[in-house]
Design a protein around this motif. Sequence first.
Motif, PDB file in Angstrom:
ATOM      1  N   LEU A 202       0.832  -1.199   0.000  1.00  0.00           N
ATOM      2  CA  LEU A 202       0.000   0.000   0.000  1.00  0.00           C
ATOM      3  C   LEU A 202       0.866   1.247   0.000  1.00  0.00           C
ATOM      4  N   ASP A 203       0.635   2.129  -0.938  1.00  0.00           N
ATOM      5  CA  ASP A 203       1.358   3.397  -1.018  1.00  0.00           C
ATOM      6  C   ASP A 203       0.457   4.492  -0.456  1.00  0.00           C
ATOM      7  N   ILE A 204       0.351   4.524   0.865  1.00  0.00           N
ATOM      8  CA  ILE A 204      -0.587   5.414   1.555  1.00  0.00           C
ATOM      9  C   ILE A 204       0.123   6.027   2.758  1.00  0.00           C
ATOM     10  N   GLY A 205      -0.307   7.212   3.161  1.00  0.00           N
ATOM     11  CA  GLY A 205       0.241   7.848   4.344  1.00  0.00           C
ATOM     12  C   GLY A 205      -0.861   8.493   5.158  1.00  0.00           C
ATOM     13  N   GLY A 206      -0.492   9.034   6.320  1.00  0.00           N
ATOM     14  CA  GLY A 206      -1.449   9.736   7.156  1.00  0.00           C
ATOM     15  C   GLY A 206      -2.190   8.829   8.118  1.00  0.00           C
ATOM     16  N   PRO A 207      -3.041   9.425   8.974  1.00  0.00           N
ATOM     17  CA  PRO A 207      -3.677   8.676  10.067  1.00  0.00           C
ATOM     18  C   PRO A 207      -5.085   8.180   9.794  1.00  0.00           C
ATOM     19  N   SER A 208      -5.675   8.483   8.632  1.00  0.00           N
ATOM     20  CA  SER A 208      -7.120   8.343   8.503  1.00  0.00           C
ATOM     21  C   SER A 208      -7.622   6.928   8.232  1.00  0.00           C
ATOM     22  N   ALA A 209      -6.733   5.953   8.095  1.00  0.00           N
ATOM     23  CA  ALA A 209      -7.176   4.567   7.900  1.00  0.00           C
ATOM     24  C   ALA A 209      -7.360   3.820   9.223  1.00  0.00           C
ATOM     25  N   GLY A 210      -7.080   4.493  10.338  1.00  0.00           N
ATOM     26  CA  GLY A 210      -7.095   3.810  11.626  1.00  0.00           C
ATOM     27  C   GLY A 210      -8.406   3.123  11.958  1.00  0.00           C
ATOM     28  N   LEU A 211      -9.525   3.816  11.741  1.00  0.00           N
ATOM     29  CA  LEU A 211     -10.829   3.220  12.070  1.00  0.00           C
ATOM     30  C   LEU A 211     -11.073   1.949  11.286  1.00  0.00           C
ATOM     31  N   VAL A 212     -10.814   1.967   9.979  1.00  0.00           N
ATOM     32  CA  VAL A 212     -11.073   0.793   9.149  1.00  0.00           C
ATOM     33  C   VAL A 212     -10.155  -0.362   9.542  1.00  0.00           C
ATOM     34  N   PHE A 213      -8.900  -0.079   9.841  1.00  0.00           N
ATOM     35  CA  PHE A 213      -8.006  -1.141  10.309  1.00  0.00           C
ATOM     36  C   PHE A 213      -8.550  -1.773  11.590  1.00  0.00           C
ATOM     37  N   ALA A 214      -9.025  -0.942  12.521  1.00  0.00           N
ATOM     38  CA  ALA A 214      -9.527  -1.464  13.794  1.00  0.00           C
ATOM     39  C   ALA A 214     -10.753  -2.346  13.580  1.00  0.00           C
ATOM     40  N   VAL A 215     -11.685  -1.897  12.742  1.00  0.00           N
ATOM     41  CA  VAL A 215     -12.866  -2.715  12.438  1.00  0.00           C
ATOM     42  C   VAL A 215     -12.441  -4.026  11.779  1.00  0.00           C
ATOM     43  N   GLY A 216     -11.474  -3.944  10.869  1.00  0.00           N
ATOM     44  CA  GLY A 216     -10.990  -5.144  10.198  1.00  0.00           C
ATOM     45  C   GLY A 216     -10.380  -6.151  11.158  1.00  0.00           C
ATOM     46  N   ILE A 217      -9.655  -5.659  12.156  1.00  0.00           N
ATOM     47  CA  ILE A 217      -9.053  -6.555  13.149  1.00  0.00           C
ATOM     48  C   ILE A 217     -10.150  -7.281  13.935  1.00  0.00           C
ATOM     49  N   VAL A 218     -11.146  -6.515  14.399  1.00  0.00           N
ATOM     50  CA  VAL A 218     -12.240  -7.128  15.158  1.00  0.00           C
ATOM     51  C   VAL A 218     -12.949  -8.184  14.311  1.00  0.00           C
ATOM     52  N   ASP A 219     -13.151  -7.873  13.030  1.00  0.00           N
ATOM     53  CA  ASP A 219     -13.792  -8.838  12.136  1.00  0.00           C
ATOM     54  C   ASP A 219     -12.958 -10.113  12.003  1.00  0.00           C
ATOM     55  N   ARG A 220     -11.651  -9.964  11.900  1.00  0.00           N
ATOM     56  CA  ARG A 220     -10.755 -11.108  11.697  1.00  0.00           C
ATOM     57  C   ARG A 220     -10.742 -12.059  12.884  1.00  0.00           C
ATOM     58  N   VAL A 221     -10.732 -11.515  14.106  1.00  0.00           N
ATOM     59  CA  VAL A 221     -10.416 -12.353  15.270  1.00  0.00           C
ATOM     60  C   VAL A 221     -11.650 -12.743  16.079  1.00  0.00           C
ATOM     61  N   THR A 222     -12.843 -12.363  15.636  1.00  0.00           N
ATOM     62  CA  THR A 222     -14.066 -12.764  16.335  1.00  0.00           C
ATOM     63  C   THR A 222     -14.958 -13.575  15.406  1.00  0.00           C
ATOM     64  N   GLU A 223     -15.793 -14.386  16.003  1.00  0.00           N
ATOM     65  CA  GLU A 223     -16.686 -15.232  15.209  1.00  0.00           C
ATOM     66  C   GLU A 223     -17.701 -14.423  14.426  1.00  0.00           C
ATOM     67  N   GLN A 224     -18.044 -13.249  14.928  1.00  0.00           N
ATOM     68  CA  GLN A 224     -19.046 -12.418  14.263  1.00  0.00           C
ATOM     69  C   GLN A 224     -18.514 -11.877  12.939  1.00  0.00           C
ATOM     70  N   ASP A 225     -19.246 -12.119  11.871  1.00  0.00           N
ATOM     71  CA  ASP A 225     -18.911 -11.559  10.563  1.00  0.00           C
ATOM     72  C   ASP A 225     -19.525 -10.163  10.503  1.00  0.00           C
ATOM     73  N   LEU A 226     -18.708  -9.139  10.717  1.00  0.00           N
ATOM     74  CA  LEU A 226     -19.227  -7.780  10.806  1.00  0.00           C
ATOM     75  C   LEU A 226     -19.765  -7.277   9.472  1.00  0.00           C
ATOM     76  N   VAL A 227     -19.095  -7.611   8.390  1.00  0.00           N
ATOM     77  CA  VAL A 227     -19.453  -7.052   7.089  1.00  0.00           C
ATOM     78  C   VAL A 227     -20.645  -7.798   6.491  1.00  0.00           C
ATOM     79  N   GLN A 228     -20.707  -9.112   6.678  1.00  0.00           N
ATOM     80  CA  GLN A 228     -21.862  -9.931   6.288  1.00  0.00           C
ATOM     81  C   GLN A 228     -22.335  -9.670   4.860  1.00  0.00           C
ATOM     82  N   GLY A 229     -21.405  -9.703   3.928  1.00  0.00           N
ATOM     83  CA  GLY A 229     -21.750  -9.592   2.524  1.00  0.00           C
ATOM     84  C   GLY A 229     -21.936  -8.184   2.014  1.00  0.00           C
ATOM     85  N   MET A 230     -21.851  -7.188   2.870  1.00  0.00           N
ATOM     86  CA  MET A 230     -22.025  -5.807   2.445  1.00  0.00           C
ATOM     87  C   MET A 230     -20.728  -5.260   1.842  1.00  0.00           C
TER      88      MET A 230
END
Length: 310
Positions: A202-230
């Motif tokens: 990824l050729d990206i900089g700055g702080p604004s991806a933090g929220l999406v990374f955090a949601v992605g981590i929770v999705d990865r490590v918990t049984e709940q599928d947060l995105v559910q096809g969306m």
Amino acid sequence: MALLTWQALSMDVAYVVMGPGPTEDVLSEATDEEGEDHQIITADVEYDTTGELRLTTVRVKSSVTLAQALRYWMSNEHAIIPRDLVYPPGQTEEEISEENEAEWVESQSNAEQAALAFLQQPAEIRVAADGAGLAEDDVVLEVDGTPVESLEALEDFADSETTVTVDRDGEKTEVEGVTLSGVDLEVTREDPYGIEIDTEALDIGGPSAGLVFAVGIVDRVTEQDLVQGMDVAGTGEIGPEGNVGGIGGIQQKIIAASELGVDVFLTPAGNCSDAVSVAPDDMTIVKVETLADAVSALDSAATGGDVQTC
């Protein structure tokens, strides 16, 4: 006259152009310049997920002529902003690039800590640098005899002299006369999941991806599928306790997401009014103040429940 007009239109102006940039699905792989694939978020234990969760970016055109500025001014997809807001006077482009890179790295660290906080992993408040009688890597246990587990819990003690009890190299030590406002502290949480964020492609900089990374981590490590096809996208700076802050370029990010047919966009509360001004009618703009807000909203959106929108 025609020559003077042409010369004027060809002159650079003290503005930059901000436009929609690329998006990346943090739940999938990204390909680097050598053609190698990198899974963006991994963990020792991963659960299946469906759909997409995209971080969003902006492109900045730093050299703009008057003619280009006028053309972009009439575009609904671009913003013309003073150059000094993006490239502060007295800073070189190299220094700004280094600052953006540092913020990018910090956003990933904060995202991991925010996810671990949401997952209720125990916190340690650690001294980041020697000062006020405390040593680097001291772990703060108590202040004036009161156990502490968060930086917020220290706010009442910040400007007065206190007795701080720390774990120093495995030994419980009391340090008197400490004014905590002068101490560099950081929160760390144990990671039992083996979380890794790979941004090599990824050729990206700055702080604004933090929220999406955090949601992605929770999705990865918990049984709940947060995105559910969306198809979900979002943006927002996140702190290690999960609080979400506003960012720049929200309108351009919404436009980039709309071109991909995104269903739900996670938006910092402070960016709500600008976000809804350009969002298509079929995109749900979710108002987010914390990581918990984002997780709850995705769960509701996937099941047809009520969602706090902008």
